[in-house]
Design an enzyme around this catalytic site. Structure first.
Site, PDB file in Angstrom:
ATOM      1  N   SER A 104      51.151  34.499  52.380  1.00 18.17           N
ATOM      2  CA  SER A 104      49.745  34.648  52.013  1.00 18.17           C
ATOM      3  C   SER A 104      49.527  34.773  50.508  1.00 18.17           C
ATOM      4  O   SER A 104      48.392  34.967  50.071  1.00 18.17           O
ATOM      5  CB  SER A 104      49.158  35.862  52.725  1.00 18.17           C
ATOM      6  OG  SER A 104      49.982  36.978  52.504  1.00 18.17           O
ATOM      7  N   THR A 206      46.579  39.373  50.823  1.00 22.08           N
ATOM      8  CA  THR A 206      46.497  39.282  49.358  1.00 22.08           C
ATOM      9  C   THR A 206      47.143  40.472  48.683  1.00 22.08           C
ATOM     10  O   THR A 206      47.037  41.594  49.180  1.00 22.08           O
ATOM     11  CB  THR A 206      45.006  39.271  48.964  1.00 22.08           C
ATOM     12  OG1 THR A 206      44.444  38.087  49.483  1.00 22.08           O
ATOM     13  CG2 THR A 206      44.796  39.351  47.473  1.00 22.08           C
ATOM     14  N   THR A 224      46.465  35.375  45.585  1.00 23.77           N
ATOM     15  CA  THR A 224      46.502  35.044  47.011  1.00 23.77           C
ATOM     16  C   THR A 224      46.520  33.532  47.241  1.00 23.77           C
ATOM     17  O   THR A 224      46.108  32.765  46.363  1.00 23.77           O
ATOM     18  CB  THR A 224      45.241  35.615  47.713  1.00 23.77           C
ATOM     19  OG1 THR A 224      45.367  35.500  49.125  1.00 23.77           O
ATOM     20  CG2 THR A 224      43.972  34.892  47.285  1.00 23.77           C
ATOM     21  N   ARG A 234      37.632  25.822  49.468  1.00 29.62           N
ATOM     22  CA  ARG A 234      37.107  27.174  49.673  1.00 29.62           C
ATOM     23  C   ARG A 234      37.731  28.139  48.647  1.00 29.62           C
ATOM     24  O   ARG A 234      38.931  28.147  48.410  1.00 29.62           O
ATOM     25  CB  ARG A 234      37.444  27.639  51.091  1.00 29.62           C
ATOM     26  CG  ARG A 234      36.968  29.057  51.429  1.00 29.62           C
ATOM     27  CD  ARG A 234      38.069  30.079  51.285  1.00 29.62           C
ATOM     28  NE  ARG A 234      37.686  31.400  51.806  1.00 29.62           N
ATOM     29  CZ  ARG A 234      38.406  32.492  51.636  1.00 29.62           C
ATOM     30  NH1 ARG A 234      39.541  32.453  50.978  1.00 29.62           N
ATOM     31  NH2 ARG A 234      38.011  33.654  52.122  1.00 29.62           N
ATOM     32  N   VAL A 235      36.886  28.953  48.057  1.00 31.24           N
ATOM     33  CA  VAL A 235      37.353  29.992  47.134  1.00 31.24           C
ATOM     34  C   VAL A 235      36.963  31.335  47.732  1.00 31.24           C
ATOM     35  O   VAL A 235      35.836  31.514  48.202  1.00 31.24           O
ATOM     36  CB  VAL A 235      36.711  29.808  45.737  1.00 31.24           C
ATOM     37  CG1 VAL A 235      36.985  31.009  44.839  1.00 31.24           C
ATOM     38  CG2 VAL A 235      37.236  28.525  45.083  1.00 31.24           C
ATOM     39  N   GLY A 236      37.889  32.258  47.725  1.00 29.09           N
ATOM     40  CA  GLY A 236      37.613  33.579  48.288  1.00 29.09           C
ATOM     41  C   GLY A 236      37.183  34.574  47.224  1.00 29.09           C
ATOM     42  O   GLY A 236      36.720  34.200  46.137  1.00 29.09           O
ATOM     43  N   ASP A 237      37.341  35.822  47.549  1.00 28.37           N
ATOM     44  CA  ASP A 237      36.957  36.899  46.627  1.00 28.37           C
ATOM     45  C   ASP A 237      38.001  37.152  45.534  1.00 28.37           C
ATOM     46  O   ASP A 237      37.673  37.662  44.467  1.00 28.37           O
ATOM     47  CB  ASP A 237      36.781  38.200  47.418  1.00 28.37           C
ATOM     48  CG  ASP A 237      38.073  38.592  48.138  1.00 28.37           C
ATOM     49  OD1 ASP A 237      38.720  37.701  48.751  1.00 28.37           O
ATOM     50  OD2 ASP A 237      38.456  39.768  48.080  1.00 28.37           O
ATOM     51  N   THR A 257      41.354  43.338  49.577  1.00 31.56           N
ATOM     52  CA  THR A 257      42.068  42.383  50.416  1.00 31.56           C
ATOM     53  C   THR A 257      41.260  42.232  51.705  1.00 31.56           C
ATOM     54  O   THR A 257      40.424  43.067  52.027  1.00 31.56           O
ATOM     55  CB  THR A 257      43.504  42.872  50.695  1.00 31.56           C
ATOM     56  OG1 THR A 257      44.163  41.923  51.529  1.00 31.56           O
ATOM     57  CG2 THR A 257      43.529  44.226  51.380  1.00 31.56           C
ATOM     58  N   GLY A 258      41.506  41.158  52.416  1.00 32.97           N
ATOM     59  CA  GLY A 258      40.781  40.973  53.664  1.00 32.97           C
ATOM     60  C   GLY A 258      39.851  39.780  53.603  1.00 32.97           C
ATOM     61  O   GLY A 258      40.053  38.874  52.793  1.00 32.97           O
ATOM     62  N   GLY A 260      37.475  37.520  52.504  1.00 36.12           N
ATOM     63  CA  GLY A 260      36.874  37.368  51.183  1.00 36.12           C
ATOM     64  C   GLY A 260      35.376  37.161  51.192  1.00 36.12           C
ATOM     65  O   GLY A 260      34.669  37.641  50.299  1.00 36.12           O
TER      66      GLY A 260
END
Ligand code: SD4
Length: 344
Positions: A104, A206, A224, A234-237, A257-258, A260
């Protein structure tokens, strides 16, 4: 009319005066909290909930998830020799980025639904400087590219092709990050998943990391491969300052984490730092920020978000929405995993 202008100016002045006074008050209050944190134990409830040390102590390193102990170990080599928090967090998370068995983060991370490993990372230092890369492919250490964005460009975020071009110009080697193990999992997923990204991915771990050095300066890093089998692009947090990571050297820092998308909707780490600025302990701030997410979801949050935080005095905290979140804390010469309190 002169009178109106006069009144207008008066209100403006009054506003800016009261803003300033309030800011001074808040920062004094924060410092007061910090001072209190140095000498007073955290409340018993916090201690029992998250098994955090009763008193603050620096230097320290804290990372999300049990694998964070390895990142902490590396960070500690720097911190214990009087090095800087910024170097500690960068070097710390690089250990996890380089580990192919971690699916991950970095090399060996699970790909998106098209089979591309795309990485997100950001870094923030004690002066409030920050750098970030998103949807970066082929580079094993996105955190170090993020640091170069911070230190060698006038920008904060570079994405995709542009981030890759920059990394290559900076001398980072272009590598294949898709390991045979990650490829096999993706091929299996493709067969059954009907190409639908899973909203509630359990496949996410992450690394978010915070460190305070001997001078009391705080820095953080977050890196991450993001949600497994996400849509391409896609872009996360994790690369977004205030979502995956936030540091304010006067107050403290937080990392997430988690899922996003949920962290992005609440800017959870910025919120944690602001809650601490207003007097919350790191533990309370993490719980309140998660409560905000739960409330926004109508009280039914069936996904995971985990938050870690430290304040300026070196008091740590962490909480998760669901059971199962834990973090690694290196403090007082001890590197240990702490089970975080869960809110549902
Ligand atoms: C993301 N927050 O891309 C990341 C994934 C993660 O633990 O944290 N996993 O949404």
């Amino acid at each position: 009319m002169p009178t109106t202008i006069g009144i207008g100016f008066g209100i403006g002045e009054l506003k800016s005066y009261s803003m300033k006074t309030r800011r001074d008050f808040i920062s004094k209050m924060a410092l007061g909290t910090v001072a209190a944190g140095l000498s007073l134990p955290a409340c018993n409830e916090d201690k029992a909930a998250a098994n955090v040390p009763a008193e603050g102590q620096i230097p320290l390193a804290i990372s999300t998830w049990p694998f964070g102990t390895r990142a902490n170990e590396e960070a500690w080599k720097i911190l214990s020799e009087g090095g800087k928090a910024l170097d500690a967090v960068e070097q710390g998370v690089r250990v996890i980025e380089a580990d192919p068995s971690n699916q991950s983060v970095g090399y060996g991370g699970l790909p998106d639904r098209d089979g591309h490993v795309t990485l997100d990372a950001c870094i923030m230092d004690s002066t409030g400087n920050c750098g970030s890369v998103a949807a970066l492919e082929h580079i094993k250490h996105p955190i170090s590219v993020a640091r170069r964005v911070m230190e060698r460009t006038p920008h904060v975020i570079l994405v995709g092709e542009g981030a890759l071009d920059f990394a290559l110009t900076e001398g980072f080697p272009k590598e294949n990050l898709l390991t045979p193990e990650a490829k096999a999992r993706w091929e299996k997923w493709v067969k059954t998943a009907e190409y639908k990204p899973r909203v509630n991915a359990e496949l996410h771990d992450t690394i978010g990391m915070l460190a305070i050095d001997k001078d009391g300066n705080i820095s953080g890093a977050c890196t991450t491969s993001g949600m497994a089998f996400k849509m391409h692009g896609r872009v996360g947090d994790s690369p977004i300052i205030g979502a995956g990571l936030y540091v304010d050297n006067e107050v403290g820092g937080a990392a997430a984490t988690g899922l996003g998308e949920e962290v992005l909707k609440s800017l959870s780490t910025f919120l944690v730092v602001e809650l601490m600025r207003n007097g919350a302990t790191p533990q309370q701030a993490c719980e309140q920020a998660l409560d905000r997410i739960i409330k926004r979801n109508g009280g039914k949050a069936d996904f995971q978000v985990g938050l870690i935080a430290v304040n300026k005095a070196g008091v740590a905290g962490g909480a998760g929405i669901q059971a199962g979140f834990s973090y690694a804390l290196y403090q007082n010469g001890e590197n240990s995993v702490h089970k975080a309190k869960n809110l549902v």
